[in-house]
Design a protein around this motif. Structure first.
Motif, short mmCIF file in Angstrom:
data_model
loop_
_atom_site.label_atom_id
_atom_site.label_comp_id
_atom_site.label_asym_id
_atom_site.label_seq_id
_atom_site.Cartn_x
_atom_site.Cartn_y
_atom_site.Cartn_z
N LYS A 29 0.86 -1.18 0.00
CA LYS A 29 0.00 0.00 0.00
C LYS A 29 0.90 1.23 0.00
N CYS A 30 0.54 2.19 -0.82
CA CYS A 30 1.34 3.42 -0.93
C CYS A 30 1.08 4.31 0.28
N ALA A 31 2.15 4.71 0.97
CA ALA A 31 2.01 5.58 2.13
C ALA A 31 1.69 7.02 1.72
N ASP A 32 1.86 7.35 0.46
CA ASP A 32 1.60 8.72 0.01
C ASP A 32 0.16 8.89 -0.48
N CYS A 33 -0.31 8.00 -1.36
CA CYS A 33 -1.67 8.21 -1.91
C CYS A 33 -2.68 7.20 -1.36
N GLY A 34 -2.21 6.18 -0.62
CA GLY A 34 -3.13 5.25 0.02
C GLY A 34 -3.62 4.12 -0.86
N LEU A 43 7.73 1.13 -6.91
CA LEU A 43 7.08 2.43 -7.09
C LEU A 43 5.58 2.21 -7.16
N CYS A 44 4.83 3.13 -6.52
CA CYS A 44 3.37 3.05 -6.56
C CYS A 44 2.89 3.26 -8.01
N PRO A 45 2.06 2.35 -8.55
CA PRO A 45 1.58 2.53 -9.92
C PRO A 45 0.55 3.66 -10.04
N SER A 46 0.04 4.16 -8.90
CA SER A 46 -0.93 5.26 -8.95
C SER A 46 -0.26 6.63 -8.95
N CYS A 47 0.81 6.79 -8.16
CA CYS A 47 1.41 8.12 -8.03
C CYS A 47 2.92 8.13 -8.25
N SER A 48 3.51 6.98 -8.49
CA SER A 48 4.95 6.85 -8.82
C SER A 48 5.88 7.17 -7.66
#
Ligand SMILES: [Zn+2]
Length: 136
Positions: A29-34, A43-48
């Motif tokens: 789970k991305c700690a930046d965009c959730g 790397l988060c595929p939603s916000c990189s």
């Protein structure tokens, strides 16, 4: 009889397999965009961005798609046919390729509620699988 091939954890996937061995389902789970994602990536595929935290999941899912395997892909699977290979959509969002057990293969339906269970395939590898969740 040949041995069933199993996943080989690497640095990116070790947390997933470590948790599965303890009968816990976790997802990156991305700690930046959730946003959750799967398969594991750095790397988060939603916000990189790259602050990824492995987060416990409910284990609740629904069958997104499936197929029934009647002809084993190799000798290691001969004793297991017929079995269901499915893509399930976790309550948290990610899709996961898995097996459905605990019911007749012909009883599986798209949209069916399922919950995680664990197949201890070896001393090192426990595979998250899914079973019918009944009327929830
Ligand atoms: Zn993100």
């Amino acid at each position: 009889m040949s041995e069933r091939p199993l996943p080989v954890p690497d640095a990116a996937t070790a947390p997933y397999w470590d948790a599965a061995r303890e009968h816990r389902l976790v997802m990156p789970k991305c700690a930046d965009c959730g946003a959750f994602h799967f398969y594991p990536r750095t790397l988060c595929p939603s916000c990189s961005l790259s602050r990824i935290e492995w987060t416990a999941c409910s284990g609740r899912a629904e069958v997104h798609s499936f197929t029934i395997v009647y002809r084993a892909p190799g000798p290691a699977f001969a004793a297991e046919v017929p079995y269901v290979v499915a893509t399930v959509k976790l309550h948290e969002g990610p899709h996961l390729m898995t097996r459905i057990r605990g019911c007749a293969p012909e009883a599986v339906r798209i949209g069916m509620a399922v919950r995680v269970a664990f197949d201890e395939a070896s001393a090192e590898i426990t595979l998250p699988v899914f079973e019918p969740a009944g009327e929830v």
